[in-house]
Write a protein that holds these residues in place. Structure first.
Motif, short mmCIF file in Angstrom:
data_model
loop_
_atom_site.label_atom_id
_atom_site.label_comp_id
_atom_site.label_asym_id
_atom_site.label_seq_id
_atom_site.Cartn_x
_atom_site.Cartn_y
_atom_site.Cartn_z
N ALA A 94 8.18 8.19 -3.06
CA ALA A 94 9.17 7.25 -2.13
C ALA A 94 9.42 7.98 -0.76
N ARG A 95 9.42 8.98 -0.74
CA ARG A 95 9.43 9.61 0.58
C ARG A 95 8.42 9.52 1.65
N GLN A 96 7.20 10.09 1.11
CA GLN A 96 6.07 10.01 1.50
C GLN A 96 4.94 8.94 1.78
N ARG A 97 5.06 8.18 0.67
CA ARG A 97 4.19 6.94 0.71
C ARG A 97 5.03 5.67 1.21
N LEU A 98 6.38 5.63 0.85
CA LEU A 98 7.09 4.33 1.15
C LEU A 98 7.97 4.66 2.48
N GLY A 99 8.17 5.98 2.86
CA GLY A 99 8.86 6.18 3.78
C GLY A 99 10.65 5.87 3.69
N LEU A 100 11.07 6.26 2.43
CA LEU A 100 12.32 6.03 2.21
C LEU A 100 13.18 7.11 2.04
N ALA A 101 14.50 7.21 2.80
CA ALA A 101 15.18 8.40 2.49
C ALA A 101 16.00 8.29 1.25
N GLU A 102 17.23 9.25 1.12
CA GLU A 102 17.88 9.32 -0.30
C GLU A 102 18.25 7.98 -0.79
N VAL A 103 18.85 7.17 0.16
CA VAL A 103 19.79 6.13 -0.31
C VAL A 103 18.61 5.13 -0.66
N LEU A 155 1.95 -2.50 -12.80
CA LEU A 155 2.75 -1.55 -12.04
C LEU A 155 2.21 -0.38 -11.43
N GLN A 156 1.43 0.30 -12.23
CA GLN A 156 0.77 1.44 -11.63
C GLN A 156 -0.32 0.98 -10.48
N VAL A 157 -1.03 -0.05 -10.58
CA VAL A 157 -1.94 -0.41 -9.63
C VAL A 157 -1.20 -0.95 -8.41
N VAL A 158 -0.06 -1.61 -8.62
CA VAL A 158 0.90 -1.82 -7.50
C VAL A 158 1.27 -0.57 -6.55
N LEU A 159 1.86 0.17 -7.50
CA LEU A 159 2.26 1.42 -6.78
C LEU A 159 1.38 2.34 -6.07
N ALA A 160 0.26 2.26 -6.73
CA ALA A 160 -0.83 3.16 -6.03
C ALA A 160 -1.45 2.36 -4.76
N ALA A 161 -1.16 1.15 -4.63
CA ALA A 161 -1.94 0.33 -3.46
C ALA A 161 -1.01 0.05 -2.39
N THR A 162 0.52 -0.03 -2.90
CA THR A 162 1.35 -0.55 -1.70
C THR A 162 1.96 0.81 -0.94
N ARG A 163 2.18 0.02 0.23
CA ARG A 163 2.93 1.19 1.04
C ARG A 163 4.35 0.31 1.64
N GLN A 164 4.73 -0.67 0.93
CA GLN A 164 5.77 -1.46 1.07
C GLN A 164 6.90 -1.55 0.10
N PRO A 165 8.04 -0.57 0.66
CA PRO A 165 9.34 -0.58 -0.61
C PRO A 165 9.42 -1.97 -1.29
N TRP A 166 9.41 -3.22 -0.40
CA TRP A 166 9.97 -4.17 -1.27
C TRP A 166 8.90 -4.50 -2.37
N VAL A 167 7.61 -4.31 -2.04
CA VAL A 167 6.75 -4.54 -3.11
C VAL A 167 6.97 -3.85 -4.47
N ALA A 168 7.34 -2.56 -3.94
CA ALA A 168 7.19 -1.53 -5.11
C ALA A 168 8.57 -1.88 -5.86
N GLY A 169 9.54 -2.31 -5.15
CA GLY A 169 10.78 -2.55 -5.87
C GLY A 169 10.73 -3.78 -6.61
N ALA A 170 9.84 -4.76 -6.31
CA ALA A 170 9.44 -5.90 -6.95
C ALA A 170 8.93 -5.65 -8.29
#
Length: 408
Positions: free
Chosen positions: A254-263, A306-321
């Motif tokens: 979440a931090r390195q791939r999606l650029g998300l902080a703790e919140v 789920l695994q394919v989407v998380l491996a391929a995306t860099r967008q937090p909203w895509v991972a969240g969906a």
């Protein structure tokens, strides 16, 4: 083939069981939040924090099969009441130790381990008791309500409540949890008595000395003898190994791939909880519309997706969906599989078969978590575990697809 919508009532006993589950799940969630906060207030050693997190999980690996055998020998209602009183006393003692300022990390781990032992008995007994409380045609609806209550109480309400109570007083969350176990025990004591399962002759052990080892072996054979239950047990083990191996370093992803902080990381995890709540409320209607085999097969595809989407995306909203859709699937899968197991397994074997399935479920998760960090370090890639998990789950879907046709 689609299922018909049931018409029978769930009944008063179910509502006692349901309310007790809601109360105890809220208390469990409060302790789940407050426990790490308490340990972190005593030490900064990550190993100590990890030990406290492992303590309530370890009994499932050590005692689940024994607990299943015991559940099939005794009055399940009385067992749950007794275990809840015992867990309440343990957590009450922990609250007293915290209040007196004498709580230590080993003491906390011991308290969590003992409550975990109780959980292996109480949860196994509750799953085995439910088919005696509600009509068979309402099992999906009853399990849906129990799952929804778990999500609302344990995953949503308990998290802010646990943190708030800990801020007010470090001992308060554990005293609160102790009280919820006492109230749950009182509610469950109101259930009507049912015959002890062991009073029914068990063909698997007739002519042999009745022992825990023989009882456990009978439970293993009973699950393995039903092809669809065998397929589901192997499937959940493989699914959890793959999923937990991929998600072992999810906070770094979440931090390195999606650029998300703790919140942002917390919000991302909440997406699956919202999906789970939706899935628990939709499970009965989805089964009535599509049938169990179709939903289980779609669930396998969602696991891969789920695994394919998380491996391929860099967008937090895509991972969240993707996590929200996966959350729907996990609750639907859970409701359908639990109900199917309750419907197919004889009462005298239900506790043992449930415990075998739990071992496959939680054992797979433990193995996957252990492998995940090693895999991420060995590959040097934060997404490699997701691609590997997708490949493993795709193979599982191919093997299990036709065998799930009998999961009606």
């Amino acid at each position: 083939m689609t299922a018909t919508v049931p018409t029978a009532r769930l009944g008063r006993d179910f509502h006692h069981l349901w309310t007790a589950s809601a109360v105890s799940n809220l208390g469990d969630g409060v302790t789940m939040v407050a426990g790490p906060l308490l340990v972190a207030s005593l030490t900064r050693d990550p190993a100590a924090v990890a030990a406290a997190a492992l303590a309530p999980q370890l009994p499932w690996l050590l005692f689940s099969l024994v607990s299943g055998a015991l559940v099939d020998r005794v009055d399940r209602r009385q067992l749950i009441v007794t275990v809840n009183v015992g867990r309440g006393l343990v957590l009450g003692a922990l609250a007293g130790a915290v209040l007196a300022g004498v709580a230590t990390v080993p003491l906390i781990c011991l308290a969590f381990f003992l409550t975990g032992v109780g959980e292996t008995l109480a949860d196994t007994a509750a799953g085995a008791l439910l088919p005696a409380v509600v009509p068979k045609e309402r099992l999906e609806q009853a399990n849906s309500r129990l799952f929804a209550t778990y999500v609302v109480g344990n995953q949503f309400a308990a998290k802010p409540l646990g943190a708030y109570l800990f801020v007010l007083a470090a001992a308060l969350p554990f005293g609160f949890d102790a009280a919820t176990f006492g109230l749950a025990a009182l509610l469950l004591a109101l259930l009507r008595r049912r015959p002890v399962p062991a009073a029914t002759p068990d063909p698997a052990v007739i002519g042999a000395e009745r022992s825990l080892r023989a009882d456990i072996a009978a439970g293993l054979r009973a699950l393995w003898a039903v092809p669809v239950l065998r397929t589901l047990a192997v499937s959940i083990a493989v699914m959890n190994v793959a999923f937990c191996a991929a998600f072992a370093a999810f906070v770094l992803y979440a931090r390195q791939r999606l650029g998300l902080a703790e919140v942002g990381y917390g919000v991302l995890l909440t997406a699956s909880a919202f999906g789970g709540l939706a899935g628990s409320t939709l499970a009965t209607r989805l089964r009535a519309r599509f049938g169990t085999p179709t939903l289980l097969r779609v669930g396998l595809l969602i696991e891969v997706g789920l695994q394919v989407v998380l491996a391929a995306t860099r967008q937090p909203w895509v991972a969240g969906a993707a996590l929200a859709v996966w959350g729907v699937h996990t609750m639907v899968w859970g409701v359908l599989v639990v109900s199917l197991r309750q419907r197919l397994v004889p009462d005298r074997l239900r506790g043992r078969v449930n415990s075998v399935y739990s071992l496959a479920d939680l054992g797979g998760a433990a193995v996957g978590t252990a492998l995940g960090g090693v895999l991420a370090r060995a590959t040097g890639s934060i997404v490699a575990p997701f691609w590997l998990a997708a490949a493993v789950l795709a193979a599982l879907a191919a093997v299990a697809w036709r065998r799930l046709a009998d999961a009606g």
